[in-house]
Scaffold this motif. Sequence first.
Motif, PDB file in Angstrom:
ATOM      1  N   GLY A  10      31.072 -13.511 -19.682  1.00  0.00           N
ATOM      2  CA  GLY A  10      30.566 -12.310 -19.006  1.00  0.00           C
ATOM      3  C   GLY A  10      29.367 -11.775 -19.774  1.00  0.00           C
ATOM      4  N   GLY A  12      27.047  -9.577 -19.025  1.00  0.00           N
ATOM      5  CA  GLY A  12      26.477  -8.399 -18.350  1.00  0.00           C
ATOM      6  C   GLY A  12      26.057  -7.393 -19.401  1.00  0.00           C
ATOM      7  N   GLY A  13      26.187  -6.102 -19.058  1.00  0.00           N
ATOM      8  CA  GLY A  13      25.787  -5.050 -19.989  1.00  0.00           C
ATOM      9  C   GLY A  13      26.455  -5.196 -21.347  1.00  0.00           C
ATOM     10  N   MET A  14      27.777  -5.255 -21.356  1.00  0.00           N
ATOM     11  CA  MET A  14      28.493  -5.230 -22.636  1.00  0.00           C
ATOM     12  C   MET A  14      28.510  -6.594 -23.315  1.00  0.00           C
ATOM     13  SD  MET A  14      29.581  -2.868 -24.409  1.00  0.00           S
ATOM     14  CE  MET A  14      30.437  -2.687 -25.956  1.00  0.00           C
ATOM     15  N   GLY A  15      28.665  -7.652 -22.524  1.00  0.00           N
ATOM     16  CA  GLY A  15      28.687  -9.003 -23.116  1.00  0.00           C
ATOM     17  C   GLY A  15      27.378  -9.303 -23.830  1.00  0.00           C
ATOM     18  N   TYR A  35      28.955 -17.838 -21.167  1.00  0.00           N
ATOM     19  CA  TYR A  35      29.315 -18.260 -19.809  1.00  0.00           C
ATOM     20  C   TYR A  35      29.385 -17.033 -18.906  1.00  0.00           C
ATOM     21  CZ  TYR A  35      32.169 -19.223 -15.766  1.00  0.00           C
ATOM     22  OH  TYR A  35      32.621 -19.266 -14.482  1.00  0.00           O
ATOM     23  N   ASP A  36      28.853 -17.167 -17.684  1.00  0.00           N
ATOM     24  CA  ASP A  36      28.917 -16.093 -16.694  1.00  0.00           C
ATOM     25  C   ASP A  36      28.974 -16.772 -15.322  1.00  0.00           C
ATOM     26  OD1 ASP A  36      27.835 -12.828 -16.784  1.00  0.00           O
ATOM     27  OD2 ASP A  36      27.998 -13.843 -14.840  1.00  0.00           O
ATOM     28  N   ARG A  41      22.387 -14.377 -14.691  1.00  0.00           N
ATOM     29  CA  ARG A  41      22.762 -13.935 -16.042  1.00  0.00           C
ATOM     30  C   ARG A  41      22.693 -15.113 -17.018  1.00  0.00           C
ATOM     31  NH1 ARG A  41      21.757  -8.948 -16.543  1.00  0.00           N
ATOM     32  NH2 ARG A  41      22.820  -9.071 -18.567  1.00  0.00           N
ATOM     33  N   ALA A  71      34.146 -10.090 -21.531  1.00  0.00           N
ATOM     34  CA  ALA A  71      33.423  -8.846 -21.179  1.00  0.00           C
ATOM     35  C   ALA A  71      33.060  -8.909 -19.693  1.00  0.00           C
ATOM     36  CB  ALA A  71      32.180  -8.695 -22.045  1.00  0.00           C
ATOM     37  N   PRO A  73      34.442  -7.778 -15.457  1.00  0.00           N
ATOM     38  CA  PRO A  73      35.140  -6.637 -14.833  1.00  0.00           C
ATOM     39  C   PRO A  73      36.645  -6.655 -15.132  1.00  0.00           C
ATOM     40  CG  PRO A  73      33.515  -7.554 -13.344  1.00  0.00           C
ATOM     41  CD  PRO A  73      33.562  -8.487 -14.520  1.00  0.00           C
ATOM     42  N   HIS A  77      40.284  -9.735 -16.650  1.00  0.00           N
ATOM     43  CA  HIS A  77      40.638  -9.927 -18.057  1.00  0.00           C
ATOM     44  C   HIS A  77      41.908 -10.773 -18.234  1.00  0.00           C
ATOM     45  CE1 HIS A  77      38.338  -6.047 -19.505  1.00  0.00           C
ATOM     46  NE2 HIS A  77      37.565  -6.902 -18.882  1.00  0.00           N
ATOM     47  N   HIS A 121      38.684  -4.716 -28.117  1.00  0.00           N
ATOM     48  CA  HIS A 121      37.501  -4.090 -28.711  1.00  0.00           C
ATOM     49  C   HIS A 121      37.506  -2.584 -28.434  1.00  0.00           C
ATOM     50  CE1 HIS A 121      32.971  -3.376 -28.857  1.00  0.00           C
ATOM     51  NE2 HIS A 121      33.311  -3.717 -30.069  1.00  0.00           N
ATOM     52  N   ASN A 123      35.969  -0.063 -29.718  1.00  0.00           N
ATOM     53  CA  ASN A 123      34.858   0.217 -30.634  1.00  0.00           C
ATOM     54  C   ASN A 123      34.687   1.688 -30.970  1.00  0.00           C
ATOM     55  OD1 ASN A 123      34.300   0.116 -27.826  1.00  0.00           O
ATOM     56  ND2 ASN A 123      32.141   0.413 -28.205  1.00  0.00           N
ATOM     57  N   TRP A 162      31.128  -2.721  -9.402  1.00  0.00           N
ATOM     58  CA  TRP A 162      32.582  -2.903  -9.398  1.00  0.00           C
ATOM     59  C   TRP A 162      33.349  -1.672  -9.881  1.00  0.00           C
ATOM     60  CZ3 TRP A 162      34.889  -2.438 -14.135  1.00  0.00           C
ATOM     61  CH2 TRP A 162      34.110  -2.662 -15.273  1.00  0.00           C
ATOM     62  N   HIS A 179      38.717   5.053 -23.876  1.00  0.00           N
ATOM     63  CA  HIS A 179      38.179   5.354 -25.213  1.00  0.00           C
ATOM     64  C   HIS A 179      38.745   6.665 -25.758  1.00  0.00           C
ATOM     65  CE1 HIS A 179      35.218   2.196 -25.453  1.00  0.00           C
ATOM     66  NE2 HIS A 179      34.573   2.586 -24.376  1.00  0.00           N
TER      67      HIS A 179
HETATM   68  P1  NAD Z   1      28.727  -5.753 -16.018  1.00  0.00           P
HETATM   69  O1  NAD Z   1      28.957  -5.693 -14.566  1.00  0.00           O
HETATM   70  O2  NAD Z   1      27.436  -5.272 -16.598  1.00  0.00           O
HETATM   71  O3  NAD Z   1      28.926  -7.255 -16.539  1.00  0.00           O
HETATM   72  C1  NAD Z   1      30.001  -8.066 -16.164  1.00  0.00           C
HETATM   73  C2  NAD Z   1      29.528  -9.511 -16.186  1.00  0.00           C
HETATM   74  O4  NAD Z   1      30.658 -10.355 -15.979  1.00  0.00           O
HETATM   75  C3  NAD Z   1      28.522  -9.835 -15.064  1.00  0.00           C
HETATM   76  O5  NAD Z   1      27.394 -10.488 -15.593  1.00  0.00           O
HETATM   77  C4  NAD Z   1      29.317 -10.742 -14.113  1.00  0.00           C
HETATM   78  O6  NAD Z   1      28.515 -11.708 -13.452  1.00  0.00           O
HETATM   79  C5  NAD Z   1      30.293 -11.396 -15.080  1.00  0.00           C
HETATM   80  N1  NAD Z   1      31.521 -11.915 -14.467  1.00  0.00           N
HETATM   81  C6  NAD Z   1      32.276 -11.347 -13.493  1.00  0.00           C
HETATM   82  N2  NAD Z   1      33.388 -12.085 -13.278  1.00  0.00           N
HETATM   83  C7  NAD Z   1      33.325 -13.123 -14.147  1.00  0.00           C
HETATM   84  C8  NAD Z   1      34.185 -14.216 -14.422  1.00  0.00           C
HETATM   85  N3  NAD Z   1      35.320 -14.394 -13.762  1.00  0.00           N
HETATM   86  N4  NAD Z   1      33.808 -15.108 -15.367  1.00  0.00           N
HETATM   87  C9  NAD Z   1      32.636 -14.956 -16.039  1.00  0.00           C
HETATM   88  N5  NAD Z   1      31.781 -13.942 -15.831  1.00  0.00           N
HETATM   89  C10 NAD Z   1      32.134 -13.025 -14.900  1.00  0.00           C
HETATM   90  O7  NAD Z   1      29.942  -4.962 -16.682  1.00  0.00           O
HETATM   91  P2  NAD Z   1      30.004  -4.348 -18.150  1.00  0.00           P
HETATM   92  O8  NAD Z   1      29.560  -2.944 -18.115  1.00  0.00           O
HETATM   93  O9  NAD Z   1      29.375  -5.275 -19.114  1.00  0.00           O
HETATM   94  O10 NAD Z   1      31.587  -4.319 -18.365  1.00  0.00           O
HETATM   95  C11 NAD Z   1      32.291  -5.499 -18.712  1.00  0.00           C
HETATM   96  C12 NAD Z   1      33.552  -5.123 -19.473  1.00  0.00           C
HETATM   97  O11 NAD Z   1      33.167  -4.468 -20.672  1.00  0.00           O
HETATM   98  C13 NAD Z   1      34.454  -4.144 -18.725  1.00  0.00           C
HETATM   99  O12 NAD Z   1      35.797  -4.469 -18.996  1.00  0.00           O
HETATM  100  C14 NAD Z   1      34.099  -2.794 -19.316  1.00  0.00           C
HETATM  101  O13 NAD Z   1      35.140  -1.870 -19.249  1.00  0.00           O
HETATM  102  C15 NAD Z   1      33.780  -3.185 -20.738  1.00  0.00           C
HETATM  103  N6  NAD Z   1      32.858  -2.254 -21.392  1.00  0.00           N
HETATM  104  C16 NAD Z   1      33.173  -1.800 -22.621  1.00  0.00           C
HETATM  105  C17 NAD Z   1      32.327  -0.919 -23.278  1.00  0.00           C
HETATM  106  C18 NAD Z   1      32.703  -0.450 -24.655  1.00  0.00           C
HETATM  107  O14 NAD Z   1      32.072   0.467 -25.149  1.00  0.00           O
HETATM  108  N7  NAD Z   1      33.672  -1.053 -25.293  1.00  0.00           N
HETATM  109  C19 NAD Z   1      31.147  -0.494 -22.666  1.00  0.00           C
HETATM  110  C20 NAD Z   1      30.823  -1.001 -21.412  1.00  0.00           C
HETATM  111  C21 NAD Z   1      31.694  -1.891 -20.780  1.00  0.00           C
END
Ligand code: NAD
Length: 350
Positions: A10, A12-15, A35-36, A41, A71, A73, A77, A121, A123, A162, A179
């Motif tokens: 994943g 995305g933003g957090m990954g 991997y995504d 991505r 990381a 949706p 997990h 995590h 954090n 999502w 959090h």
């Molecule tokens: P996001 O939508 O920005 O990114 C998610 C990524 O996962 C996307 O690129 C999507 O294409 C990919 N994806 C979806 N299903 C997938 C799968 N089955 N296999 C591989 N890739 C897949 O979301 P985000 O904001 O990065 O959130 C992701 C996770 O991180 C969530 O669980 C969120 O709660 C968590 N998060 C945590 C924090 C923190 O501070 N700890 C902050 C933001 C997000």
Amino acid sequence: MSVINLVVIGYGGMGSYHARELIQEKEGVKVIGVYDIDQTRLDLAKENNFTVYPTLESVLEDKTVEAVLIATPNDSHKELAIKAIKAGKHVVCEKPVMMNTAELEEVMVTAKVEDKIFMVHQNRRWDNDFLIIRDLYKEKQVGELFQIESRVQGANGIPGDWRHLKQHGGGMLLDWGVHLLDQMLFMVDSPLKTVACDLSFVLGDEVDDGFISYLTFENGVKAVVEVGTTNFVKLPRWYVRGFEGAAVIKDWDLSGEIVKQTGTIDHHNLVPIQAGQGLTKTMAPPSEDATTTLDIKEVAADFDSFYHNFYDVVRNNAEPIVKNEEVYRVLCLIETMFEAAEKKEILTFE
Ligand code: NAD
């Protein structure tokens, strides 16, 4: 140091944040690929010089991969964690760890059977505003705290796609709520007694866009935990009261004040102030010699950084800083909060 090779699932933003900034080879963990499911991505990851894996199977079959970070949706997990653990990988998982306690139980059992580390995590246990309040709680600089209010408020609504949908584990209780509740339960060293919760649906989504909750603990602490996404004017991040003072931390920049009572307040000789169209003694500020203002100082965590601890847990059998039993308790609390909100009742926490 034999480094742990990790793949980010994943991007995305957090990954991408984990890959870019959080995972440090010097702490013993190295990102060897990404991997995504979304090709755009993966293209971006390639541009950022990461090796990309075309499928989940290719990650799981790669014997050089020792660990994965999940990381994606929230609703994905569990399946990803179980597949990775069964393929012999250790797992770091983003919060909320799972959609509910039943899912987490399944993952914890799988990790135990396969003898793999599964760590979440959380954090924000390292956030400085939290560490300052935790220090006030532990060190009692303003006496024992009996009221702790923890809030985050924004005005941008629910971000992204999502997070608006129930099926993906959207809503703010499962987002920022995790959090703030994790911090509260990590700090207050007493059993939780009662839970009340009011979910907000100002935006008209099928999931909550915020909530206000009231928690009481057996040691007498009363807590308010609040998340808002439609607050154009926001309240301070923390407001706490102890038996000898109070503190406010307004924001992540650590602005605010800590005021300690140092002298006796002479209730009989209070000087009234003008307040609106009347006078008040009750609300007049205490005399200057009755209080002192303490500095707000950064507080270092008395525990390792997340990934250094993960390395130590995997390689040296160290105690995890974020324990699965703790995140399980937070999920139990979240389930109780959803129930309390639906029933509009104050519930006992079992
Ligand atoms: P996001 O939508 O920005 O990114 C998610 C990524 O996962 C996307 O690129 C999507 O294409 C990919 N994806 C979806 N299903 C997938 C799968 N089955 N296999 C591989 N890739 C897949 O979301 P985000 O904001 O990065 O959130 C992701 C996770 O991180 C969530 O669980 C969120 O709660 C968590 N998060 C945590 C924090 C923190 O501070 N700890 C902050 C933001 C997000």
